[in-house]
Design a protein around this motif. Sequence first.
Motif, PDB file in Angstrom:
ATOM      1  N   TRP A  36       0.917  -1.229   0.254  1.00  0.00           N
ATOM      2  CA  TRP A  36       0.316   0.211  -0.119  1.00  0.00           C
ATOM      3  C   TRP A  36       0.740   0.676  -0.148  1.00  0.00           C
ATOM      4  CZ3 TRP A  36      -5.017   0.185  -0.154  1.00  0.00           C
ATOM      5  CH2 TRP A  36      -5.554   0.952  -0.597  1.00  0.00           C
TER       6      TRP A  36
ATOM      7  N   SER B  34       2.998   0.907  -6.395  1.00  0.00           N
ATOM      8  CA  SER B  34       1.101   0.471  -5.994  1.00  0.00           C
ATOM      9  C   SER B  34       0.204   1.723  -6.705  1.00  0.00           C
ATOM     10  CB  SER B  34       1.491   0.292  -4.935  1.00  0.00           C
ATOM     11  OG  SER B  34       1.648  -0.965  -4.927  1.00  0.00           O
ATOM     12  N   TRP B  35       0.827   3.016  -6.612  1.00  0.00           N
ATOM     13  CA  TRP B  35      -0.332   3.999  -7.652  1.00  0.00           C
ATOM     14  C   TRP B  35       0.164   4.289  -8.644  1.00  0.00           C
ATOM     15  CZ3 TRP B  35      -4.397   2.454  -4.930  1.00  0.00           C
ATOM     16  CH2 TRP B  35      -4.353   2.087  -4.012  1.00  0.00           C
ATOM     17  N   GLY B  36      -0.630   5.369 -10.372  1.00  0.00           N
ATOM     18  CA  GLY B  36      -0.439   5.318 -10.814  1.00  0.00           C
ATOM     19  C   GLY B  36       0.252   6.946 -10.121  1.00  0.00           C
TER      20      GLY B  36
ATOM     21  N   ASP C 293      -2.015   9.470 -11.593  1.00  0.00           N
ATOM     22  CA  ASP C 293      -3.711   9.702 -11.246  1.00  0.00           C
ATOM     23  C   ASP C 293      -3.981   8.677  -9.904  1.00  0.00           C
ATOM     24  OD1 ASP C 293      -3.927   7.125 -12.510  1.00  0.00           O
ATOM     25  OD2 ASP C 293      -4.881   7.765 -13.033  1.00  0.00           O
ATOM     26  N   GLY C 294      -3.894   8.772  -9.005  1.00  0.00           N
ATOM     27  CA  GLY C 294      -4.068   8.072  -8.068  1.00  0.00           C
ATOM     28  C   GLY C 294      -4.436   6.869  -8.443  1.00  0.00           C
ATOM     29  N   SER C 295      -4.680   6.201  -9.041  1.00  0.00           N
ATOM     30  CA  SER C 295      -5.385   5.130  -9.521  1.00  0.00           C
ATOM     31  C   SER C 295      -4.021   3.767  -9.293  1.00  0.00           C
ATOM     32  CB  SER C 295      -5.645   4.615 -10.906  1.00  0.00           C
ATOM     33  OG  SER C 295      -4.599   5.178 -12.080  1.00  0.00           O
ATOM     34  N   ALA C 296      -4.380   2.729  -8.732  1.00  0.00           N
ATOM     35  CA  ALA C 296      -4.130   2.034  -8.742  1.00  0.00           C
ATOM     36  C   ALA C 296      -3.378   0.850  -9.963  1.00  0.00           C
ATOM     37  CB  ALA C 296      -4.752   0.656  -8.260  1.00  0.00           C
ATOM     38  N   THR C 297      -2.196   0.547  -9.954  1.00  0.00           N
ATOM     39  CA  THR C 297      -1.233  -0.169 -11.019  1.00  0.00           C
ATOM     40  C   THR C 297      -1.459  -1.792 -10.770  1.00  0.00           C
ATOM     41  OG1 THR C 297       0.715  -0.406  -9.580  1.00  0.00           O
ATOM     42  CG2 THR C 297       0.502   1.465 -11.116  1.00  0.00           C
TER      43      THR C 297
ATOM     44  N   VAL D 265      -2.392  -4.529  -8.221  1.00  0.00           N
ATOM     45  CA  VAL D 265      -3.692  -5.447  -8.168  1.00  0.00           C
ATOM     46  C   VAL D 265      -3.004  -6.750  -8.697  1.00  0.00           C
ATOM     47  CG1 VAL D 265      -5.776  -6.218  -9.777  1.00  0.00           C
ATOM     48  CG2 VAL D 265      -5.252  -3.947  -9.814  1.00  0.00           C
TER      49      VAL D 265
END
Length: 77
Positions: A28, A33-35, A37-41, A45
């Motif tokens: 976490w 882990s995060w792109g 834009d704040g989305s999960a990579t 996943v």
Amino acid sequence: MSRRVAWFLLAFGIWSWVIWITFVKNLWASENSWGPDGSATGFFVVHLILAIVSFALGTIIGVIGLRGLRAKQKADA
């Protein structure tokens, strides 16, 4: 099942939870882990799915060990 095997399975289940909780916390917090834009990579996943499966297997193995210990107690009583 012997008492030794039952304790091993129970310990493995508990150890699995300890290890994977630590892994998920680190996952976490990882910048991978995060792109932007704040989305999960995809990295996040895939590793989260791996952790969820490991939680499930650790739980199942631990429950088998616990049931083995309980059965051994009943047999010895």
